[in-house]
Write a protein that holds these residues in place. Structure first.
Motif, mmCIF file in Angstrom:
data_model
loop_
_atom_site.group_PDB
_atom_site.id
_atom_site.type_symbol
_atom_site.label_atom_id
_atom_site.label_comp_id
_atom_site.label_asym_id
_atom_site.label_seq_id
_atom_site.Cartn_x
_atom_site.Cartn_y
_atom_site.Cartn_z
ATOM 1 N N GLY A 396 0.796 -1.216 0.000
ATOM 2 C CA GLY A 396 0.000 0.000 0.000
ATOM 3 C C GLY A 396 0.827 1.263 0.000
ATOM 4 O O GLY A 396 1.992 1.291 -0.407
ATOM 5 N N ASN A 397 0.203 2.340 0.529
ATOM 6 C CA ASN A 397 0.812 3.658 0.476
ATOM 7 C C ASN A 397 2.061 3.782 1.341
ATOM 8 O O ASN A 397 2.908 4.637 1.085
ATOM 9 N N GLY A 398 2.187 2.963 2.371
ATOM 10 C CA GLY A 398 3.400 2.994 3.187
ATOM 11 C C GLY A 398 4.629 2.669 2.362
ATOM 12 O O GLY A 398 5.677 3.313 2.477
ATOM 13 N N ALA A 399 4.504 1.666 1.498
ATOM 14 C CA ALA A 399 5.625 1.273 0.640
ATOM 15 C C ALA A 399 5.931 2.370 -0.383
ATOM 16 O O ALA A 399 7.101 2.631 -0.699
ATOM 17 N N ILE A 400 4.891 3.039 -0.890
ATOM 18 C CA ILE A 400 5.113 4.143 -1.822
ATOM 19 C C ILE A 400 5.819 5.288 -1.107
ATOM 20 O O ILE A 400 6.679 5.968 -1.684
ATOM 21 N N GLY A 401 5.478 5.501 0.170
ATOM 22 C CA GLY A 401 6.183 6.503 0.974
ATOM 23 C C GLY A 401 7.645 6.157 1.161
ATOM 24 O O GLY A 401 8.520 7.031 1.105
ATOM 25 N N LEU A 402 7.933 4.877 1.372
ATOM 26 C CA LEU A 402 9.320 4.432 1.498
ATOM 27 C C LEU A 402 10.084 4.684 0.194
ATOM 28 O O LEU A 402 11.255 5.084 0.222
ATOM 29 N N ALA A 403 9.428 4.478 -0.941
ATOM 30 C CA ALA A 403 10.078 4.731 -2.230
ATOM 31 C C ALA A 403 10.461 6.201 -2.370
ATOM 32 O O ALA A 403 11.496 6.536 -2.959
ATOM 33 N N VAL A 404 9.655 7.093 -1.813
ATOM 34 C CA VAL A 404 9.982 8.525 -1.807
ATOM 35 C C VAL A 404 11.248 8.780 -1.001
ATOM 36 O O VAL A 404 12.160 9.493 -1.443
ATOM 37 N N ALA A 405 11.332 8.196 0.196
ATOM 38 C CA ALA A 405 12.498 8.401 1.057
ATOM 39 C C ALA A 405 13.767 7.849 0.425
ATOM 40 O O ALA A 405 14.836 8.479 0.488
ATOM 41 N N VAL A 406 13.672 6.688 -0.196
ATOM 42 C CA VAL A 406 14.845 6.077 -0.844
ATOM 43 C C VAL A 406 15.313 6.947 -2.009
ATOM 44 O O VAL A 406 16.518 7.175 -2.198
ATOM 45 N N ALA A 407 14.363 7.463 -2.789
ATOM 46 C CA ALA A 407 14.723 8.319 -3.929
ATOM 47 C C ALA A 407 15.420 9.593 -3.463
ATOM 48 O O ALA A 407 16.411 10.034 -4.064
ATOM 49 N N GLN A 408 14.907 10.188 -2.393
ATOM 50 C CA GLN A 408 15.550 11.381 -1.836
ATOM 51 C C GLN A 408 16.979 11.060 -1.393
ATOM 52 O O GLN A 408 17.911 11.852 -1.628
ATOM 53 N N THR A 409 17.152 9.922 -0.754
ATOM 54 C CA THR A 409 18.470 9.550 -0.238
ATOM 55 C C THR A 409 19.461 9.290 -1.368
ATOM 56 O O THR A 409 20.622 9.724 -1.306
ATOM 57 N N ILE A 410 19.028 8.580 -2.406
ATOM 58 C CA ILE A 410 19.898 8.332 -3.562
ATOM 59 C C ILE A 410 20.378 9.651 -4.159
ATOM 60 O O ILE A 410 21.569 9.849 -4.435
ATOM 61 N N THR A 411 19.441 10.568 -4.359
ATOM 62 C CA THR A 411 19.771 11.873 -4.952
ATOM 63 C C THR A 411 20.746 12.643 -4.074
ATOM 64 O O THR A 411 21.728 13.221 -4.570
ATOM 65 N N ALA A 412 20.492 12.665 -2.770
ATOM 66 C CA ALA A 412 21.342 13.422 -1.845
ATOM 67 C C ALA A 412 22.764 12.865 -1.798
ATOM 68 O O ALA A 412 23.740 13.634 -1.773
ATOM 69 N N VAL A 413 22.904 11.561 -1.785
ATOM 70 C CA VAL A 413 24.237 10.939 -1.737
ATOM 71 C C VAL A 413 25.050 11.320 -2.972
ATOM 72 O O VAL A 413 26.243 11.666 -2.879
ATOM 73 N N ILE A 414 24.424 11.277 -4.133
ATOM 74 C CA ILE A 414 25.124 11.650 -5.360
ATOM 75 C C ILE A 414 25.558 13.107 -5.314
ATOM 76 O O ILE A 414 26.691 13.457 -5.688
ATOM 77 N N LEU A 415 24.694 13.993 -4.832
ATOM 78 C CA LEU A 415 25.029 15.418 -4.743
ATOM 79 C C LEU A 415 26.172 15.666 -3.761
ATOM 80 O O LEU A 415 27.046 16.501 -4.012
ATOM 81 N N ILE A 416 26.180 14.953 -2.644
ATOM 82 C CA ILE A 416 27.257 15.119 -1.662
ATOM 83 C C ILE A 416 28.594 14.703 -2.267
ATOM 84 O O ILE A 416 29.624 15.362 -2.056
ATOM 85 N N ILE A 417 28.585 13.610 -3.019
ATOM 86 C CA ILE A 417 29.825 13.163 -3.667
ATOM 87 C C ILE A 417 30.351 14.239 -4.606
ATOM 88 O O ILE A 417 31.544 14.577 -4.612
#
Length: 500
Positions: A396-417
Motif C-alpha cells: 500500500g501507500n506505506g511502501a510508496i512513501g518508502l520509495a519517496v524516502a529512498v529516492a531522496q536519499t539516492i539523490t542526496a548521496v550523489i550530490l554530496i559526492i
C-alpha cells in the motif's frame, strides 16, 4: 545579525504560508475525506502546478537568478527581466491551451486506476485550473527579481494568499466546479500581489521579446539540465499518485506527501532561498573561501533542524495527523493510512535538505548537469521501487512513501559526492565532527521519545484530540530537551563554520 534576522523573518513568513497550505488541506480532507470526489480534486489541483514544476519550476529561478545577478547595471537587468517574463508568459500560455485540449487523456494516464466517473470529474476540473501555470510561471520570475534585490519576506509569504483564497471559498461554499475557479482566482491574486510592489518600487515592465539577447541565450543553455534536475519532487508526486490510484488512496499519498513537503519546506526553504542569491554573487566575485563557508553553514543549519524533526515525525506522526485531519469525512482509518505513509517518507527529510541546498550551489556555479544526474537517479529509483512494491507485492501507500524516502536519499548521496569533488573546502574536520555530534544527539532524543511514547501507550486514532495534543507536546518537549542538551554538552556551534 542582519542575515539571521532576515532568515528568521523569512522562516516566519514561510511558516504562515505553509500552515495555511496545511489548513487548506485539512478543510478539503474534512469536507471530502478520501473518496472519489477527494481523489478528483487531488488529481486536478495537483497537475497544473506539478506539470509546471516538471517543465519550468526550478528552471525559472535556477536560471534567472544567476543571470540577473550577473548584471552590473539596473537598466540591463531590468530589460533582461522583462524579456524573460514575457517568454515565460508565452510558453505557459501555450501549455495552458494544450492542457485544456488534452485534459481527458492527461488525467486518464495520471490516475488510470481510478473509476471512470472520478476521472471525468477530474478532467473537467483540470480544464478550469490549467491557467494556474501562467500565473505561477510569471510569479516565479517576479520572485527572482525580488530576492535578487534583497526582498525576501513577500516571496516567502506569497503562497499564503492563494491558500487563504481557497480556504475562504471552502468555508463558504461547497460547489466542486466553484472550487476549481477559486483555485484559479487565488493564484492570479498571488501574481498581482507580487507585481504591484515591484511596479511601485521602480520596476518598469515592457512587452519586449529579443531572442538574440546574449543573457537570454545563456539562460536557455542552462534550462535543459536545470529543468531535468528539478524533476525529482514533481515526478515523485506524479509517480505516487499513479501507483496509489491502484490502491484507491491517492488522497492518502497526497496528504502525506504534502505534509512531508510542508514540514521540510518550512525548515529548509528560508535558509536556501536566502543563500542562493548570495552564492550567485560570490561565484561571480570569485570568493572561493567564503563560498565554501556559506555552504557549510547552510548544510549544518539545515541538518541540525531536519534530523531531529525526522525522528519527531516518526514518533508523533499519528498524534499530529489525528489532531489536524481526523473528523468529518476523514476517518480513523484514513488517519492511520496517512500516518504510515508519512512515517516512511520522513526518513527522506534530511536528504531533502541536502538536495535543496546542493542544487542551488551547483546552479550558482553554472553546473546544472550535476543536479540533473542526481535527479534522474532518484527518479529511476522511485519509480522502480514503487512498481515493485505495488505490482509485484501489492503493498500500500506505506511502501510508496518508502520509495519517496529512498529516492531522496539516492539523490542526496550523489550530490554530496559531487560537492566533495567539485567544491573544495566544504567538508572540513570541524564540519564532520559537528555532524557526528548532531547525529548522536538526535539518536539519543529519538530513543528517549520512543521509550516515553510506548510507556504512555496512546492510540492516537481513538484518543480525544486534547489527549493527543498533551501526548505530543510532552514527548516533544522531552525529546527537545535531550537533543538541545546533547548539542550543548558536545558544544556544537554554527559560528565555528561561518562568520557571515
Amino acid at each position: 545579525m542582519k542575515p539571521v534576522r532576515t532568515v528568521a523573518l523569512m522562516m516566519g513568513a514561510t511558516v504562515v504560508a505553509k500552515l495555511l497550505g496545511m489548513v487548506r488541506q485539512i478543510v478539503i480532507a474534512r469536507n471530502f475525506g478520501t473518496g472519489d470526489v477527494a481523489n478528483a480534486i487531488t488529481a486536478a489541483s495537483n497537475f497544473p502546478l506539478t506539470f509546471f514544476d516538471l517543465l519550468l519550476g526550478a528552471a525559472v529561478l535556477g536560471c534567472f537568478i544567476p543571470v540577473y545577478n550577473s548584471f552590473k547595471g539596473d537598466k540591463q537587468a531590468g530589460e533582461f527581466a522583462c524579456i524573460f517574463f514575457n517568454i515565460i508568459l508565452l510558453v505557459t500560455g501555450l501549455l495552458t491551451v494544450i492542457g485544456i485540449i488534452f485534459a481527458d487523456p492527461i488525467i486518464k494516464f495520471l490516475v488510470s486506476g481510478l473509476e471512470e466517473n472520478t476521472i471525468e470529474l477530474a478532467a473537467a476540473m483540470l480544464r478550469i485550473m490549467f491557467p494556474m501555470i501562467m500565473f505561477t510561471g510569471t510569479a516565479y520570475t517576479l520572485v527572482g527579481i525580488l530576492q535578487s534585490k534583497g526582498k525576501y519576506i513577500l516571496p516567502a509569504f506569497i503562497s499564503a494568499i492563494s491558500n487563504a483564497g481557497v480556504i475562504i471559498y471552502l468555508l463558504c461554499f461547497d460547489n466542486i466546479y466553484g472550487l476549481a475557479f477559486a483555485y484559479l482566482a487565488s493564484w492570479f491574486i498571488q501574481l498581482i500581489t507580487l507585481l504591484i510592489p515591484l511596479l511601485r518600487n521602480g520596476f518598469k515592465y515592457r512587452f519586449i521579446l529579443d531572442f538574440k539577447n546574449e543573457a537570454l541565450r545563456r539562460t536557455f543553455k542552462m534550462i535543459p539540465p536545470i529543468m531535468v534536475g528539478s524533476w525529482l519532487s514533481p515526478m515523485m508526486l506524479f509517480s505516487g499518485m499513479h501507483f496509489s490510484s491502484y490502491t484507491g488512496n491517492i488522497t492518502v499519498f497526497e496528504y502525506s506527501y504534502n505534509l512531508f513537503l510542508i514540514i521540510s519546506g518550512i525548515l529548509v526553504h528560508s535558509i536556501v532561498n536566502y543563500i542562493f542569491p548570495v552564492l550567485s554573487r560570490l561565484n561571480v566575485n570569485g570568493d572561493a573561501e567564503q563560498f565554501a563557508s556559506i555552504i557549510r553553514t547552510g548544510l549544518i543549519t539545515s541538518l541540525m533542524i531536519m534530523i531531529p524533526v525526522m525522528f519527531a515525525v516518526y514518533v508523533l506522526g499519528g498524534e499530529g495527523i489525528s489532531v489536524l485531519y481526523l473528523g468529518g469525512e476523514f476517518t480513523s482509518n484514513d488517519a492511520y493510512l496517512t500516518t504510515v505513509s508519512l512515517r516512511w517518507m520522513a526518513y527522506g527529510m534530511p536528504a531533502f535538505a541536502v538536495i535543496e541546498l546542493s542544487n542551488r550551489v551547483f546552479y550558482s556555479c553554472n553546473m546544472p548537469k550535476i543536479p540533473m544526474i542526481a535527479s534522474i537517479s532518484g527518479i529511476v529509483g522511485n519509480i522502480s521501487l514503487s512498481a515493485i512494491f505495488v505490482y509485484l507485492f501489492d503493498l500500500g501507500n506505506g511502501a510508496i512513501g518508502l520509495a519517496v524516502a529512498v529516492a531522496q536519499t539516492i539523490t542526496a548521496v550523489i550530490l554530496i559526492i559531487f560537492l566533495h569533488v567539485k567544491i573544495k573546502g566544504i567538508f572540513t574536520n570541524k564540519f564532520i565532527i559537528s555532524m557526528v555530534k548532531i547525529a548522536i544527539s538526535s539518536a539519543a532524543a529519538f530513543l528517549i521519545m520512543l521509550f516515553a511514547y510506548h510507556f504512555y501507550g496512546n492510540n492516537p486514532y481513538e484518543s480525544e484530540k486534547i489527549n493527543n495534543i498533551i501526548v505530543g507536546v510532552v514527548i516533544f518537549i522531552i525529546g527537545a530537551a535531550i537533543y538541545f542538551g546533547g548539542l550543548f554538552i558536545t558544544r556544537v556551534k554554527i559560528k565555528e563554520e561561518n562568520n557571515v
